[in-house]
Design a protein around this motif. Structure first.
Motif, PDB file in Angstrom:
ATOM      1  N   SER A 523     -61.200  -4.899  39.329  1.00  0.00           N
ATOM      2  CA  SER A 523     -59.775  -4.867  38.986  1.00  0.00           C
ATOM      3  C   SER A 523     -58.911  -4.553  40.202  1.00  0.00           C
ATOM      4  O   SER A 523     -59.301  -3.780  41.080  1.00  0.00           O
ATOM      5  N   THR A 525     -55.839  -3.299  39.687  1.00  0.00           N
ATOM      6  CA  THR A 525     -54.909  -2.269  39.225  1.00  0.00           C
ATOM      7  C   THR A 525     -55.316  -0.904  39.780  1.00  0.00           C
ATOM      8  O   THR A 525     -56.482  -0.688  40.123  1.00  0.00           O
ATOM      9  N   TYR A 527     -55.677   1.779  38.159  1.00  0.00           N
ATOM     10  CA  TYR A 527     -56.144   2.599  37.052  1.00  0.00           C
ATOM     11  C   TYR A 527     -57.594   3.049  37.267  1.00  0.00           C
ATOM     12  O   TYR A 527     -58.349   2.423  37.996  1.00  0.00           O
ATOM     13  N   GLU A 541     -53.833   6.338  34.579  1.00  0.00           N
ATOM     14  CA  GLU A 541     -53.034   6.133  35.787  1.00  0.00           C
ATOM     15  C   GLU A 541     -52.691   7.502  36.368  1.00  0.00           C
ATOM     16  O   GLU A 541     -52.223   8.388  35.659  1.00  0.00           O
ATOM     17  N   GLU A 556     -58.283  -6.508  30.997  1.00  0.00           N
ATOM     18  CA  GLU A 556     -58.727  -5.204  31.489  1.00  0.00           C
ATOM     19  C   GLU A 556     -59.753  -4.584  30.546  1.00  0.00           C
ATOM     20  O   GLU A 556     -60.702  -3.924  30.998  1.00  0.00           O
TER      21      GLU A 556
END
Length: 692
Positions: A523, A525, A527, A541, A556
């Protein structure tokens, strides 16, 4: 467990006996099976789960219709047609042949009748001789790869995110314990508890009056505690089922025409409510953390003031710091000469005068300690200011979020009231059921809290009874021996329970770290996955310094689930190699995955394709042409050991043919059937042009 090959016979789309599908292992550990939608990819996935466990995935339509339609139609009335799946695999230096079969026939009324399935197994050791195993085949299979865990190794990639839906979370912890081998410890604890009860019964028979009374009271309390624990588990399951029901009702409300906007607004408000409550919890936790780290500093104001007065007084008296050091005066006395040239003979007036300065001179260690303490005391003052700033900031946030929460709750109540009074009776009825479910969940949650308090109280009573029992003097030798055995059994239960808790905690932390590594590699992201004690997987997060749960997208969720599976396999593989006594040998694992790239975009497809060949010792991927092309083929080519094509023969006279090019060779995917039946043919990808 290393899969060797798969053979099908009249199993769904596959007419007659198929060629043996040999599965890649060692360096080229990946087998790719290409096929269009409807060609039989899901059938092959379910062939593995059926032959081993007689289980099917959610996407497997009409699981009761296993026998190939053409084979049944061509057979005479009342003549049985065999449906069979056979696999070969190796495990712990033994070879296994597992075959499951069933039969079907058409009666005179053209109804298809099915027989019961039968499972057969043959085993070969180092001598190469095949023989029937002494144990039941199902027991052997479950020891190698338990049925409760098969969903982690044979799964539909497009539905992989279903692992972490509400109704699945409770089973994840139990399944993971099975894989880890912790269930062995659970069973050990249960056996020890039974042994303890047997010993207590024995002591109750031979013990004196006081002993019998204490035992009776302790057993009554323990019985209450066990009943409450059982009720707690029932409550957890009831809440999970009600949560699933709520989810289904909410989905139904979204589907009903007329209420979409209200239901969407309600879902949005529910999400906001959940997020705000989590923010409040996180802020309260931050305040608790500040209290634990700096809370003590606010009680040191008087001590800091007193310390400052002492330092100021010493400085005003010239004692801190002093102009002369002790070492300097000692050197003068040793040399017996002052800096002015005067001789300092011991006993003289001059010697006594210089020696008197020695008492006034500062000690370096004392001065250094005073300076260091002064700095630390000032730092404590700074920490007090930081503490109040942190608390004030979090308190402002809490007040703001509580205000927002009140507003959201009001809007939520208004929205629910509109749904309750909606003109459509179906919507009213669904909202009423939803209200009843929520009320029941609140009731069960309160019951959980009360039960937990009672469990804590009962545990304290049990500990008290144990102490009273230990203090009670038993004179007879048999009584003393029985009591000693009970104490040792209780100690064993305590130790094994502690070992289990440590193993679970250590494994969960290790698993979480590996899941985070895999997720980060796929990923883009910021996160981070987190795994709770109940093995609930969430995305967090933490860019602002406060860990806040985030709602994961479909892509996700797929990556999160894939990361969890990869983490499970990797950590259990490593764990089992170090702790072979804790469970079955789990050092090698296969993964069979159907359509793992379904709803992913290009970046995620590339990252997943790069990651999955490294997740397991052996990988089988079933893909369509569109899922395979481009970045997926580029990233996975180096790992491929074998490839197969599922050629769908369509009975439609105007069917649109399709093909796929692999290694500069064109292979058919869809072609017209030579008769009126549909069926799928399996061909292996080779360097030569395939026969058509």
């Amino acid at each position: 467990m290393k899969l060797i090959s798969l053979k099908l016979g009249n199993f769904r789309q596959f007419y007659g006996k198929t060629p043996e599908i040999f599965l890649a292992n060692s360096e080229g550990n990946t087998t790719i099976i290409h096929g269009n939608n409807g060609a039989g990819k899901t059938t092959i996935l379910n062939a593995f789960t059926w032959v081993l466990y007689e289980k099917f995935t959610a996407a497997f339509a009409s699981p009761h219709q296993l026998v190939n339609k053409r084979a049944i139609t061509e057979a005479d009335f009342n003549k049985s047609v065999e449906c069979v799946v056979e696999i070969l695999f190796e495990h712990e230096n033994k070879s296994y042949q597992v075959k499951r079969q069933c039969y079907a026939y058409r009666d005179k009324n053209h109804h298809i009748q099915y027989s019961q399935t039968k499972l057969f197994m043959m085993v070969a050791g180092d001598d190469g001789l095949w023989c029937h195993p002494l144990q039941q085949p199902t027991d052997i299979i479950n020891r190698i790869l338990p049925e409760s865990l098969h969903q982690y190794f044979f799964f539909d990639g497009e539905r992989i995110d279903h692992f972490f839906r509400y109704n699945q979370k409770n089973s994840l912890a139990e399944d993971t314990k099975e894989l880890l081998g912790v269930k062995v410890l659970d069973r050990a604890i249960e056996h020890l508890k039974k042994a303890k009860r047997t010993l207590q019964d024995e002591l109750n028979t031979i013990g004196d009056t006081k002993t019998k009374q204490l035992l009776r009271e302790q057993k009554q309390i323990e019985k209450k505690s066990e009943n409450l624990q059982k009720r707690q588990q029932e409550t957890i399951q009831e809440i999970a089922q009600l949560g699933e029901l709520k989810q289904a009702i909410n989905q139904r409300l979204l589907e009903l025409s007329g209420a979409e906007e209200l239901q969407q607004l309600k879902q949005k408000l529910l999400h906001q409510e959940k997020t705000i409550r989590e923010n409040i919890i996180n802020s309260n936790n931050s305040i608790k953390e500040s209290l634990s780290r700096r809370g003590f500093t606010i009680f040191l104001s008087e001590a800091r003031t007193e310390f400052a007065k002492i330092i100021t007084k010493l400085r005003s008296q010239g004692e801190l710091p002093t102009g002369i050091k002790q070492q300097f005066v000692d050197n003068l006395l040793k040399q017996q000469r002052c800096i002015c040239g005067t001789e300092l003979t011991p006993g003289t007036n001059y010697h006594q005068l210089v020696q008197s300065w020695r008492e006034k001179a500062g000690i370096p260690a004392v001065e250094e300690a005073a300076i260091r303490l002064d700095t630390q005391v000032k730092e404590i003052g700074n920490q007090v200011n930081q503490f109040w700033q942190e608390v004030d900031t979090q308190q402002v946030n809490i007040n703001q979020w509580r205000s927002e929460l009140a507003q959201v709750e009001n809007e939520l109540d208004e929205t629910k009231e509109k749904l309750r009074n909606y003109p459509d009776e179906d919507i009213q009825r669904l909202q009423k059921r939803l209200d009843e479910s929520e009320a029941k969940i609140r009731e069960l949650t309160l019951e959980q809290g009360a039960n937990q308090q009672e469990l804590t109280r009962l545990q304290q009573e049990i500990e008290t009874k144990k102490k009273q029992f230990a203090k009670h003097k038993i004179k007879e030798e048999k009584q003393a021996l029985a009591q000693k055995r009970i104490e040792l059994t209780q100690e064993a239960i305590k130790r094994v329970t502690e070992v289990r808790a440590r193993l679970e905690r250590q494994f969960r932390y290790s698993l979480e770290k590996r899941v985070q590594e895999i997720f980060a590699s796929i990923s883009f992201t910021p996160y981070q996955p987190r795994i709770s004690t109940e093995y609930e997987l969430k995305l967090i997060e933490n860019t602002s310094g406060i860990a806040i749960p985030v709602a994961a997208s479909t892509g996700e969720n797929q990556i999160l689930s894939l990361s969890f599976i990869g983490g499970i396999i990797d950590r259990v593989r490593e764990w089992s190699q170090k702790n072979t006594l804790m469970g079955p040998d789990s050092s090698t694992f296969p993964i069979i995955m159907d359509s793992p790239f379904g709803s992913l975009d290009e970046i995620y497809r590339r990252q997943v394709a790069k990651a999955i060949p490294q997740l397991a010792n052996q990988l089988v991927v079933l893909v369509t042409k569109t899922q395979w092309r481009g970045e997926v083929a580029t990233e996975m080519t180096d790992y491929i050991g074998r490839q197969y094509i599922l050629v769908y023969h369509s009975p439609k006279p105007d069917c649109e043919v399709d093909s796929i090019e692999i290694n500069q060779v064109n292979y058919p995917l869809v072609k017209p059937s030579a008769d009126s039946f549909e069926y799928t043919e399996i061909i292996e990808v080779t360097a030569k042009s395939p026969s058509t």
